[in-house]
Design a protein around this motif. Structure first.
Motif: not given
Length: 458
Positions: A159, A149, A154
Motif C-alpha cells: 500500500v 486499503e 491489504t
C-alpha cells in the motif's frame, strides 16, 4: 503516481483483473503490457483511476458536492446510489493535477505519528486523527486511500509503496515496513530523523553550491549585457567625434566589439555543454558519473561522501537485526543515500562478495571503495565484537556532527568569497565608468587659438 486497472483473459479463457501503478499513464500501461506478455494474458481493458466531481442529494435535502477517485464514472454513481442518493450528477475532473506535498508536510506526518505511537495509540486512531487535521489536499487524500486499503487487510508495504510519489521511495518503504514490524515506533522515529537530515543537507547544499552558482551566473549575464550593449553606446560617441579614449575604456570597447561579433559562438560554447551535460546526467551511466564526481570534488566532496555514510549507517542501524539477515538492510541503506555511485558500488561489489564468496561485512565494504578508513576500522571492531548495530548508530551520529559543523563553516566561507567576487566586479565596472566620465571632447575653435598664439597658419 498513476494507478491503472486492467481486465485480462488467460489462455484458459478465465477473466483476471488487477491494478498496477506507474510514474505516469504510459509507464503504468507499459507495466501492464509487460506483465500480460510474461503471463500470456490477453488485455481487454485498461482504465486509469481519475478524479470525478459529483453533486448528489436525497429527496428534498440540500444537495452536497464533492469529489471521488474512481476508475470510471459508473463506480461513483453506484457508490452514491448505495448511500441513498437519488439525484446524482457526476463529471470527470478536467484538470486533475495533484502536486506532491512539501517535504515539511511529510516530516510533520511522520513525527506526529511517532509521538502518538509512543503514547500507545493504535495506528488506525492515528490515521483518523491525521486525516482530519492534515491541510495539504494531496496528503489528505493519500492518507484516506491508505487507511481504506489497510482496513481491507491489504499488505501495508504494498500500500505505501503505491504512493512513493507522495512520500518518496525510501520513506514509503520504511513506513510500509513499520506497519508489519515489531518495532514500529523506532522505525517511524528513524524515518523522521532521516527525512529531517535529508532536508537539512539539501538546504545546506543549496546554500553552499546552488545559490552561489546562480548568483555568479546572473552577475556574469549582467556584466555581459553591460559590456556588450550598454557601454558601447557611450564609448562609440567619443570614437565618432575622433576623441582619444583612455586605455581601460579603449580595451573595454575592443572587448565589447569582439563580444558582439562572436555572441552566438560564445552562447554556444557556454550553453551547449551545459545542456549536453544535463541530458547525460539523466542517463543511468550519467547519474553514476555525476554522483561519483560529487564525492570527489574539492571541499564539498568530502562532506557529501561522509553524509552518504551517515545516512547508510543510520538506515542500517534501523533495519539490521542480525548477521543472518544483513543483505536486505545493506541494500535498502545504500538506496537511502540518494547517491547512485555509492548505491552501485554496494549492490554490484559488496553484496555479491557477501553472497557468492561469504566475505565479511568489513572486507566487502572495503572492496566497494566508498567507505572511509574510519568507518572501516569501526566496522571491523564491531564485526569482531558483535556490535554492528550500535556501531552503525555511533558512526551516523559522529558523521552528522562533523558534517553539520564543517558545512556551516564552508557556507560562511563561500558567502564571503561570493561577496568578494561581486565587490571586485562592481569596482571594475565603476572604475571603467569613472574613466569614461573623465573623457573631455575638444572645444570647438581651440585648435585655431593655439595656432594663432604659436604664429602658425590658422
Amino acid at each position: 503516481m498513476v494507478e491503472c486497472r486492467f481486465v485480462a483473459e488467460n489462455v484458459a479463457g478465465k477473466v483476471i483483473s488487477g491494478s498496477l501503478t506507474g510514474d505516469n499513464y504510459s509507464d503504468a500501461k507499459k507495466k501492464i503490457q509487460t506483465m500480460a506478455e510474461r503471463n500470456q494474458l490477453k488485455i481487454r481493458t485498461i482504465e486509469r483511476k481519475s478524479t470525478y466531481l459529483y453533486t448528489a442529494r436525497k429527496g428534498k435535502d440540500k444537495p452536497i458536492k464533492g469529489e471521488q477517485k474512481a476508475f470510471n464514472k459508473q463506480e461513483v454513481l453506484e457508490a452514491l446510489t448505495r448511500l441513498g442518493f437519488d439525484k446524482i450528477q457526476v463529471n470527470k475532473k478536467l484538470i486533475d493535477i495533484s502536486p506532491a506535498p512539501p517535504p515539511q508536510e511529510i516530516v510533520t506526518f511522520v513525527k506526529i505519528s511517532t509521538e502518538l505511537l509512543e503514547q500507545k495509540l493504535t495506528f488506525g486512531e492515528i490515521m483518523n486523527l491525521l486525516i482530519n487535521d492534515t491541510q495539504n489536499k494531496t496528503l489528505k487524500e493519500t492518507l484516506k486511500d491508505i487507511n481504506n486499503e489497510l482496513k481491507k487487510g491489504t499488505d501495508s508495504q504494498a500500500v505505501f509503496m503505491r504512493y512513493q510519489a507522495v512520500f518518496g521511495k525510501f520513506t514509503a518503504y520504511m513506513l510500509g515496513l513499520a506497519s508489519k514490524s515489531g518495532n514500529m515506533t523506532e522505525i517511524y522515529k528513524a524515518t523522521a530523523k532521516f527525512i529531517e537530515r535529508q532536508l537539512e543537507f539539501k538546504k545546506s547544499l543549496k546554500s553552499a553550491l546552488i545559490s552561489p552558482f546562480v548568483t555568479v551566473f546572473i552577475l556574469f549575464l549582467a556584466v555581459l549585457y553591460y559590456v556588450g550593449y550598454i557601454f558601447p553606446d557611450t564609448a562609440n560617441l567619443f570614437v565618432k567625434f575622433g576623441i582619444d579614449l583612455p586605455p581601460m575604456t579603449a580595451a573595454t570597447l575592443k572587448f565589447s566589439d569582439w563580444l558582439q561579433s562572436n555572441i552566438f559562438i560564445i552562447l554556444g560554447v557556454v550553453f551547449i555543454p551545459i545542456i549536453a551535460f544535463g541530458r547525460f546526467a539523466k542517463t543511468p551511466k550519467g547519474k553514476i558519473v555525476v554522483d561519483r564526481f560529487q564525492m570527489k570534488m574539492p571541499i564539498m566532496g568530502n562532506l557529501i561522501h561522509k553524509t552518504c555514510i551517515e545516512v547508510f549507517c543510520r538506515v542500517f542501524y534501523t533495519l539490521y537485526s542480525g548477521s543472518a539477515e544483513s543483505i536486505e538492510p545493506i541494500r535498502i541503506a545504500s538506496e537511502a543515500t540518494g547517491n547512485t555511485y555509492f548505491e552501485s558500488r554496494i549492490k554490484n561489489v559488496a553484496i555479491p562478495l557477501m553472497i557468492k564468496r561469504g566475505t565479511g561485512i568489513t572486507d566487502a565494504f572495503k572492496e566497494s571503495g566508498v567507505f572511509t578508513e574510519t568507518a572501516l576500522s569501526r566496522f571491523h571492531s564491531a564485526e569482531e565484537t558483535g556490535t554492528l548495530r550500535n556501531t552503525a548508530l555511533q558512526l551516523a551520529n559522529y558523521y552528522e556532527n562533523e558534517t553539520v559543523f564543517k558545512l556551516k563553516n564552508i557556507i560562511e566561507l563561500i558567502q564571503v568569497i561570493i561577496s568578494m567576487v561581486i565587490m571586485v566586479t562592481m569596482i571594475a565596472l565603476t572604475v571603467v565608468s569613472a574613466e569614461t566620465a573623465t573623457v573631455k571632447p575638444k572645444t570647438p575653435g581651440m585648435g585655431m587659438i593655439t595656432n594663432f598664439i604659436n604664429g602658425l597658419p590658422l
